[in-house]
Design a protein around this motif. Structure first.
Motif, PDB file in Angstrom:
ATOM      1  N   THR A 247       0.830  -1.205   0.000  1.00  8.07           N
ATOM      2  CA  THR A 247       0.000   0.000   0.000  1.00  8.07           C
ATOM      3  C   THR A 247       0.862   1.251   0.000  1.00  8.07           C
ATOM      4  N   ARG A 248       1.908   1.222   0.788  1.00 11.50           N
ATOM      5  CA  ARG A 248       2.788   2.388   0.845  1.00 11.50           C
ATOM      6  C   ARG A 248       3.449   2.633  -0.514  1.00 11.50           C
ATOM      7  N   GLN A 249       3.929   1.586  -1.173  1.00  8.47           N
ATOM      8  CA  GLN A 249       4.591   1.766  -2.464  1.00  8.47           C
ATOM      9  C   GLN A 249       3.620   2.302  -3.531  1.00  8.47           C
ATOM     10  N   ARG A 250       2.371   1.836  -3.512  1.00  5.86           N
ATOM     11  CA  ARG A 250       1.386   2.336  -4.466  1.00  5.86           C
ATOM     12  C   ARG A 250       1.124   3.813  -4.260  1.00  5.86           C
TER      13      ARG A 250
ATOM     14  N   LEU B 252       1.938   9.699  -5.532  1.00 11.12           N
ATOM     15  CA  LEU B 252       2.460  10.987  -5.082  1.00 11.12           C
ATOM     16  C   LEU B 252       3.531  11.515  -6.039  1.00 11.12           C
ATOM     17  N   GLU B 253       4.369  10.649  -6.503  1.00  8.03           N
ATOM     18  CA  GLU B 253       5.407  11.074  -7.425  1.00  8.03           C
ATOM     19  C   GLU B 253       4.789  11.589  -8.727  1.00  8.03           C
TER      20      GLU B 253
ATOM     21  N   GLY C  89       0.021  12.970   2.656  1.00  7.66           N
ATOM     22  CA  GLY C  89      -0.581  12.463   3.890  1.00  7.66           C
ATOM     23  C   GLY C  89      -0.900  10.986   3.818  1.00  7.66           C
ATOM     24  N   THR C  90      -1.344  10.545   2.647  1.00 10.87           N
ATOM     25  CA  THR C  90      -1.663   9.122   2.484  1.00 10.87           C
ATOM     26  C   THR C  90      -0.407   8.276   2.623  1.00 10.87           C
ATOM     27  N   VAL C  91       0.688   8.723   2.060  1.00 11.36           N
ATOM     28  CA  VAL C  91       1.945   7.980   2.163  1.00 11.36           C
ATOM     29  C   VAL C  91       2.424   7.936   3.611  1.00 11.36           C
ATOM     30  N   MET C  92       2.248   9.043   4.332  1.00  6.15           N
ATOM     31  CA  MET C  92       2.653   9.037   5.746  1.00  6.15           C
ATOM     32  C   MET C  92       1.826   8.033   6.549  1.00  6.15           C
TER      33      MET C  92
ATOM     34  N   ASP D 259       0.471   5.335   5.330  1.00  4.06           N
ATOM     35  CA  ASP D 259       0.937   4.017   4.912  1.00  4.06           C
ATOM     36  C   ASP D 259       2.212   3.633   5.642  1.00  4.06           C
ATOM     37  N   LYS D 260       3.108   4.585   5.860  1.00  3.96           N
ATOM     38  CA  LYS D 260       4.346   4.294   6.576  1.00  3.96           C
ATOM     39  C   LYS D 260       4.053   3.922   8.037  1.00  3.96           C
ATOM     40  N   ALA D 261       3.078   4.611   8.633  1.00  5.02           N
ATOM     41  CA  ALA D 261       2.718   4.276  10.014  1.00  5.02           C
ATOM     42  C   ALA D 261       2.130   2.871  10.095  1.00  5.02           C
ATOM     43  N   GLN D 262       1.273   2.514   9.151  1.00  5.27           N
ATOM     44  CA  GLN D 262       0.705   1.167   9.154  1.00  5.27           C
ATOM     45  C   GLN D 262       1.778   0.111   8.918  1.00  5.27           C
TER      46      GLN D 262
END
Length: 446
Positions: A146-149, A154-155, A190-193, A195-198
């Motif tokens: 999920t984080r990579q997606r 974002l990129e 924010g979504t990536v952050m 994902d990193k927490a999860q």
């Protein structure tokens, strides 16, 4: 020629004289004589018994010696001496571990391995149990995907925002499109952050499948066997770890001694504490006083205190009952055994043994006391001998004998018995016995 006799009547018979009765006075005199004889026999017996009892005294009986006129009382004695008497606060205490940790799982799962032995000494960070990690590995992989997606989205949003800003500089695009793309970039950040927490949570849960020791100490009995499903809310846990070196002892002191303890702690800095077993016979360890509680227990009138012990040998065991002795200071004083001090109607007193082996009752004033010694504040000086045993049979001025003196006289009395008739080499009494009979010499060997 005589006239004929006329038959005269016979003279009246004279009755026999009555036998005289013994006077009453003679019977009274006989009774008095019997009483006198009984008194003489009793007096002789009393004299012989007292003389036999007085033979153990010092000096011959009847010659003015201390034991010659009456029976002697054998007593125990001790010499008053100067010593540093410890001022000790005695208390009852309980051994408590410095650290107590219940080993609970932080994630739910199947317990696959138990890597410790009951009662084993474990170290902090040592692996103790293992929960099946496969579900948590899958959750971690999902969080990573999920984080990579979201990072890819974002990129892309950032590249689009850069092109919009170029077109805006050429006045080829509306500013509203640029602002919308900028907001989308922040949303994806924010979504990536998240994902990193999860992903971090999934990684942490995976680490929790390895149950490690949070402290150094002794682990107790195992409560769960491998193969059972464990949960993070389990109250009993897997086992309990207690830190036993160092270890603490908690005890209560009277509120009246709080001032003395704080004053002694201010003077000495550290106060020595000794832990004894239940019978006060064996010393379990020596430690240092830690602190007092911040309030008085109103139900008991005591204050809780704590002391720390190194317990390198493991003599102190958690929740063990001990007797605690808190040493405040050492006070120089004249001391005698506790059994030497007695209490009467007029206060405390001791029996002092004089040089002539008589005793004198002397009033004293008590001081500090320990289990075996008593300090005498007034009434006694160093070097005086006092009675420790047998004082209940004494009175002021009575003569006494000491166990050591009695034992020393016994061999001399026994040695004089077999040769009581010998008064010199080959003398007349040496040839005769006590009854005056001449002894027969044994024949000489040729």
């Amino acid at each position: 020629m005589n006239p004929p006799e006329v038959n005269a009547p016979p003279p009246p018979a004279i009755p026999p004289a009555p036998q005289a009765k013994p006077p009453r006075r003679s019977r009274w005199v006989g009774s008095l004589v019997a009483l006198v004889l009984v008194g003489l026999v009793g007096g002789a017996a009393w004299y012989l018994v007292n003389r036999a009892n007085s033979d153990g005294g010092e000096g011959p009986p009847g010659r003015g010696g201390p034991g010659g006129g009456r029976a002697m009382v054998t007593v125990g004695d001790a010499v008053a001496r100067k010593a540093d008497l410890p001022v000790i606060v005695d208390a009852l205490g309980t051994v408590i571990p410095a650290t107590t940790v219940i080993l609970r799982p932080q994630v739910s799962g199947m317990l696959t391995q138990v890597l410790f032995t009951e009662g084993q000494m474990v170290k902090k960070g040592q692996l103790l149990a293992q929960i099946d990690p496969r579900p948590f590995e899958q959750a971690l992989m999902q969080a990573q995907g999920t984080r990579q997606r979201d990072e890819a989205q974002l990129e892309n949003a950032r590249l689009t925002l850069a092109r919009y800003r170029t077109l805006l500089s050429q006045d080829s695009i509306a500013r509203q499109d640029v602002d919308t793309q900028a907001a989308l970039v922040k949303q994806l950040e924010g979504t990536v952050m998240t994902d990193k927490a999860q992903e971090g949570t999934a990684r942490l849960n995976l680490d929790y499948t390895r149950i490690a020791s949070p402290a150094t100490g002794r682990i107790g009995l195992r409560a769960v066997d491998p193969g059972n499903y464990v949960t993070s809310g389990d109250a009993t846990g897997i086992a309990t770890i207690t830190q036993v070196a160092p270890i603490d002892v908690q005890f209560s002191v009277p509120q009246d001694r709080v001032g003395d303890i704080r004053a002694a702690q201010g003077e000495a800095g550290t106060l020595a504490v000794t832990a004894l077993d239940r019978g006060r016979k064996a010393e379990l360890g020596k430690g240092q006083f830690s602190t007092l509680d911040n309030q008085v227990d109103t139900t008991t009138g005591t204050v809780k205190a704590k002391a720390r012990f190194d317990n390198a040998d493991g003599a102190l065991f958690p929740n063990q009952f001990v007797n605690v002795q808190l040493l405040l200071r050492n006070v120089p004083a004249v001391v005698v055994p506790v059994t030497a001090v007695r209490t009467g109607a007029n206060g405390d007193y001791v029996y002092v043994i004089n040089e002539d082996r008589t005793v004198s009752l002397r009033k004293v004033k008590r001081g500090q006391a320990t289990m075996g010694l008593m300090a005498i504040a007034e009434g006694l000086t160093e070097g005086e001998r006092v009675v420790t045993e047998g004082g209940d049979r004494l009175q002021d001025g009575m003569a006494v004998q000491l166990p050591g003196a009695q034992a020393a006289r016994a061999p001399r009395a026994g040695a004089s018995g077999p040769r009581s008739g010998a008064s010199g080499p080959r003398g007349e009494r040496g040839e005769r016995g006590e009854g005056g009979q001449r002894r027969q010499r044994p024949p000489q060997n040729p």
